[in-house]
Scaffold this motif. Sequence first.
Motif, PDB file in Angstrom:
ATOM      1  N   PHE A 170       6.180 -34.494 108.170  1.00  0.00           N
ATOM      2  CA  PHE A 170       7.703 -34.087 108.537  1.00  0.00           C
ATOM      3  C   PHE A 170       7.671 -32.497 108.452  1.00  0.00           C
ATOM      4  N   ARG A 171       6.954 -31.846 107.800  1.00  0.00           N
ATOM      5  CA  ARG A 171       7.236 -30.637 107.971  1.00  0.00           C
ATOM      6  C   ARG A 171       6.754 -30.185 109.677  1.00  0.00           C
ATOM      7  N   GLY A 172       5.693 -30.908 110.029  1.00  0.00           N
ATOM      8  CA  GLY A 172       5.588 -30.782 111.592  1.00  0.00           C
ATOM      9  C   GLY A 172       6.634 -30.975 112.383  1.00  0.00           C
ATOM     10  N   VAL A 173       7.160 -32.206 112.300  1.00  0.00           N
ATOM     11  CA  VAL A 173       8.557 -32.750 112.840  1.00  0.00           C
ATOM     12  C   VAL A 173       9.556 -31.769 112.940  1.00  0.00           C
ATOM     13  N   ALA A 174      10.300 -31.287 111.383  1.00  0.00           N
ATOM     14  CA  ALA A 174      11.208 -30.553 111.364  1.00  0.00           C
ATOM     15  C   ALA A 174      11.035 -29.127 111.832  1.00  0.00           C
ATOM     16  N   THR A 175       9.775 -28.672 111.892  1.00  0.00           N
ATOM     17  CA  THR A 175       9.672 -27.333 112.598  1.00  0.00           C
ATOM     18  C   THR A 175       9.670 -27.430 114.017  1.00  0.00           C
ATOM     19  N   VAL A 176       8.882 -28.404 114.603  1.00  0.00           N
ATOM     20  CA  VAL A 176       9.154 -28.626 116.105  1.00  0.00           C
ATOM     21  C   VAL A 176      10.455 -28.661 116.725  1.00  0.00           C
ATOM     22  N   VAL A 177      11.289 -29.872 115.693  1.00  0.00           N
ATOM     23  CA  VAL A 177      12.481 -30.113 116.397  1.00  0.00           C
ATOM     24  C   VAL A 177      13.450 -28.886 116.010  1.00  0.00           C
ATOM     25  N   THR A 178      13.488 -27.843 115.269  1.00  0.00           N
ATOM     26  CA  THR A 178      14.111 -26.827 114.849  1.00  0.00           C
ATOM     27  C   THR A 178      13.684 -25.830 116.290  1.00  0.00           C
ATOM     28  N   ILE A 179      12.514 -25.699 116.450  1.00  0.00           N
ATOM     29  CA  ILE A 179      12.124 -24.801 117.539  1.00  0.00           C
ATOM     30  C   ILE A 179      12.530 -25.140 118.866  1.00  0.00           C
ATOM     31  N   LEU A 180      12.459 -26.493 119.118  1.00  0.00           N
ATOM     32  CA  LEU A 180      12.966 -27.287 120.217  1.00  0.00           C
ATOM     33  C   LEU A 180      14.638 -27.075 120.610  1.00  0.00           C
ATOM     34  N   LEU A 181      15.251 -27.277 119.452  1.00  0.00           N
ATOM     35  CA  LEU A 181      16.745 -27.078 119.584  1.00  0.00           C
ATOM     36  C   LEU A 181      17.149 -25.758 119.792  1.00  0.00           C
ATOM     37  N   ASP A 182      16.295 -24.610 119.175  1.00  0.00           N
ATOM     38  CA  ASP A 182      16.609 -23.218 119.495  1.00  0.00           C
ATOM     39  C   ASP A 182      16.561 -22.908 120.774  1.00  0.00           C
ATOM     40  N   LEU A 183      15.215 -23.362 121.325  1.00  0.00           N
ATOM     41  CA  LEU A 183      14.966 -23.014 122.831  1.00  0.00           C
ATOM     42  C   LEU A 183      15.745 -23.645 123.862  1.00  0.00           C
ATOM     43  N   VAL A 184      16.343 -25.106 123.660  1.00  0.00           N
ATOM     44  CA  VAL A 184      16.982 -25.736 124.714  1.00  0.00           C
ATOM     45  C   VAL A 184      18.374 -25.347 124.235  1.00  0.00           C
ATOM     46  N   ARG A 185      18.867 -25.321 123.177  1.00  0.00           N
ATOM     47  CA  ARG A 185      20.291 -25.218 122.806  1.00  0.00           C
ATOM     48  C   ARG A 185      21.112 -26.174 123.193  1.00  0.00           C
ATOM     49  N   PRO A 186      21.060 -27.503 123.038  1.00  0.00           N
ATOM     50  CA  PRO A 186      21.513 -28.773 123.655  1.00  0.00           C
ATOM     51  C   PRO A 186      22.956 -28.725 122.707  1.00  0.00           C
ATOM     52  N   ASP A 187      24.081 -29.241 123.369  1.00  0.00           N
ATOM     53  CA  ASP A 187      24.911 -29.718 122.656  1.00  0.00           C
ATOM     54  C   ASP A 187      24.862 -30.915 121.990  1.00  0.00           C
ATOM     55  N   LEU A 188      24.037 -32.082 122.403  1.00  0.00           N
ATOM     56  CA  LEU A 188      23.673 -33.024 121.705  1.00  0.00           C
ATOM     57  C   LEU A 188      22.153 -33.408 121.674  1.00  0.00           C
ATOM     58  N   ALA A 189      21.602 -34.014 120.727  1.00  0.00           N
ATOM     59  CA  ALA A 189      20.127 -34.201 120.774  1.00  0.00           C
ATOM     60  C   ALA A 189      20.028 -35.781 120.283  1.00  0.00           C
ATOM     61  N   TYR A 190      19.176 -36.480 121.294  1.00  0.00           N
ATOM     62  CA  TYR A 190      19.059 -37.582 120.841  1.00  0.00           C
ATOM     63  C   TYR A 190      17.671 -38.189 120.429  1.00  0.00           C
ATOM     64  N   PHE A 191      17.844 -39.086 119.262  1.00  0.00           N
ATOM     65  CA  PHE A 191      16.805 -39.647 118.656  1.00  0.00           C
ATOM     66  C   PHE A 191      16.766 -40.974 118.478  1.00  0.00           C
ATOM     67  N   GLY A 192      15.630 -41.887 118.210  1.00  0.00           N
ATOM     68  CA  GLY A 192      15.543 -43.248 118.266  1.00  0.00           C
ATOM     69  C   GLY A 192      15.819 -43.787 116.659  1.00  0.00           C
ATOM     70  N   GLN A 193      16.574 -44.786 116.530  1.00  0.00           N
ATOM     71  CA  GLN A 193      16.304 -45.404 115.178  1.00  0.00           C
ATOM     72  C   GLN A 193      15.130 -45.941 114.905  1.00  0.00           C
ATOM     73  N   LYS A 194      14.088 -46.383 115.703  1.00  0.00           N
ATOM     74  CA  LYS A 194      12.867 -46.767 115.601  1.00  0.00           C
ATOM     75  C   LYS A 194      12.212 -45.929 114.346  1.00  0.00           C
ATOM     76  N   ASP A 195      12.396 -44.562 114.583  1.00  0.00           N
ATOM     77  CA  ASP A 195      11.905 -43.739 113.408  1.00  0.00           C
ATOM     78  C   ASP A 195      12.947 -43.283 112.556  1.00  0.00           C
ATOM     79  N   GLY A 196      12.994 -44.250 111.587  1.00  0.00           N
ATOM     80  CA  GLY A 196      14.141 -44.182 110.809  1.00  0.00           C
ATOM     81  C   GLY A 196      14.133 -42.922 109.920  1.00  0.00           C
ATOM     82  N   GLN A 197      13.076 -42.746 109.245  1.00  0.00           N
ATOM     83  CA  GLN A 197      13.070 -41.317 108.390  1.00  0.00           C
ATOM     84  C   GLN A 197      12.864 -40.078 109.107  1.00  0.00           C
TER      85      GLN A 197
END
Length: 290
Positions: free
Chosen positions: A135-162
């Motif tokens: 989850f350090r890897g997940v949290a880090t990459v998601v933070t970087i992707l959000l910063d690079l793309v700067r979306p208004d909304l980001a979409y995630f699947g309930q499948k990966d609940g944690q």
Amino acid sequence: MAAVLPPDGSARSVRIVRDRASLAAIRAALPGPVGLVPTMGALHGGHVALIERARAECASVVVSIFVNPMQFGPGEDYERYPRDLEADLRTCAAHGVDLVFTPDVPTIYPPGHSTTVDVGPLGTVLEGAARPGHFRGVATVVTILLDLVRPDLAYFGQKDGQQVVVVGRVVRDLALAVGLVVVPTVREPDGLALSSRNAYLSAAERAAAPVLYRALRAAVDDYARGERDAERLRARMREVLAAEPLARPDYVSVADRETLEELAAVDRGALLSLAVRFPSARLIDCWPLD
Ligand code: AMP
């Protein structure tokens, strides 16, 4: 470096970008709201559900495809993780994606990269206990992707609940200016949650794999009949899994939906989750209880 790929048979084409500067330039010209669907590729119907939801809610849809080495542990399947960029681009084009961001590893983690995002205990239970550092890897990459793309909304699947809980905590704690949208899990007709890792399963394992869904359903049904004792719900899931010889349970959990702490009684909802090892793949699934 933006390319236009004419997908076969489709009237649409999709723009592809690999570097940060081109992404920023193209992003600046996209009409808002902009939706981001972060993926590791090998796109299937679960990813498509996220893309379609974004398509319905946003003027522009960006899909990122990046197999993130930081979220794989030593000995995990980073090298053999399925990759099929051409098929993914066709899927994106067919579903009206405006822009695909396919960075290479140094684009996300330039040489000397050393800053990571650690969500604390949320990232060390359940999947985090089985996969230290995941989850350090997940949290880090998601933070970087959000910063690079700067979306208004980001979409995630309930499948990966944690992952949903972890990303929600990152966005809250770091005050990131993005809305999160959680999309229900897409399943095969027999209940197996769609996953890129299902491709690893042998025919016998594939036939056995819906046991995850059956275990969740058994607990959900008990809950619907009034069972509120979390340990009895865990025992119910273990009992269903035990009947499948190919399945070796890693954990079953009935946890608080925000803290992921194991519950004694379910009185304010819960997240049911489980992880099961088959000889060729380790599968996870979950079910939120209201
Ligand atoms: P991945 O490519 O496995 O990292 O997944 C990218 C996104 O798709 C994540 O937000 C996943 O939770 C989501 N996803 C994967 N499988 C499914 C599914 N069966 N149903 C809904 N969302 C899914």
